[in-house]
Design a protein around this motif. Sequence first.
Motif, PDB file in Angstrom:
ATOM      1  N   LYS A 194       7.443   1.036 -13.668  1.00  0.00           N
ATOM      2  CA  LYS A 194       6.882  -0.421 -12.974  1.00  0.00           C
ATOM      3  C   LYS A 194       7.351  -1.611 -13.657  1.00  0.00           C
ATOM      4  N   THR A 199       6.140  -5.613  -9.139  1.00  0.00           N
ATOM      5  CA  THR A 199       4.705  -5.544  -8.952  1.00  0.00           C
ATOM      6  C   THR A 199       4.326  -6.765  -8.175  1.00  0.00           C
ATOM      7  N   THR A 237      -2.921  -1.809  -7.905  1.00  0.00           N
ATOM      8  CA  THR A 237      -2.411  -1.614  -8.841  1.00  0.00           C
ATOM      9  C   THR A 237      -2.847  -1.118 -10.291  1.00  0.00           C
ATOM     10  N   SER A 271      -5.189   4.204  -6.231  1.00  0.00           N
ATOM     11  CA  SER A 271      -5.126   2.868  -5.960  1.00  0.00           C
ATOM     12  C   SER A 271      -6.493   2.492  -5.149  1.00  0.00           C
TER      13      SER A 271
END
Length: 287
Positions: A194, A199, A237, A271
Amino acid sequence: MAFNLQTFRTRALTAIVFVLVMLAGLLWNQWSFLLLFSIIHFGCWVEYQELAGLIDKDYTQLSLLHRYGSMLLGWTLVLWMTDSSFNVNGIMLHTVARKLFLGLAIGLLVAEVLLKQQLNLRSLGYSVAGFVYISLSWALMLDLRSSSANVFIGYPGWVLPVVIIASIWINDTMAYIVGSFIGKTPFSSISPKKTWEGTIGGAVLAVIAVVLAGHYSYDFEWKPLLLIAATAAVTGTAGDLLESKLKRMAGVKDSGQLMPGHGGFLDRFDSLLIAIPFVWLVVKLIL
């Protein structure tokens, strides 16, 4: 090359089946909605208990009563959060579930104290954490379904859950695409792949896509779409990172083998598990 092609086909076919099952459960009627999230609830619990057992060996010594009683207690909370449309011959499911929840909670507590010479508070703590992490989240999803009419007036109850799920799916997809093209800055050591660019880009694009699609295609008000999509993207996230942390502590790559190439229940719904309580707060306190 042939191996990669086969892997791609497996992942693609699995994803198609997954989406079809999700849509059928979400859109058919209230009972299919409940059945879908009941299955997901138990699947998440099984995988959570396996992860907890890998993290702490003492947790593998749970009695069958504790192991399955925890799951059932959580499920009765899910049933408790159903609305008046869930009834059989006038008997409300949430009324029956409330009594079952209270009776089961008292029974499990008494059994845990009386049947064990020494109460393992750490194992109890894992189960309580699982109850909050899994059961409370799916219970709130059922409550959000009944709250949907207050947010999207004139539309069926599945609209709000679908908006939440779409926000997370779009965010995940866009974060992967943006991160692949311009991602350079690592976001977290927990999930090295990530990036900050991915993001942020994923969240922004998810909000834009949900607001534009909902407002111009279905004439939804833009404010609830904006708040719901932004909340789901950001907290979703965090949910992904939390589950990655659990897997790292347990020393496994996937939480389960539900979907070839995609992992287990927790891998697919990590999530949502964190996003749902925060979206619920937004709906109840702001919208």
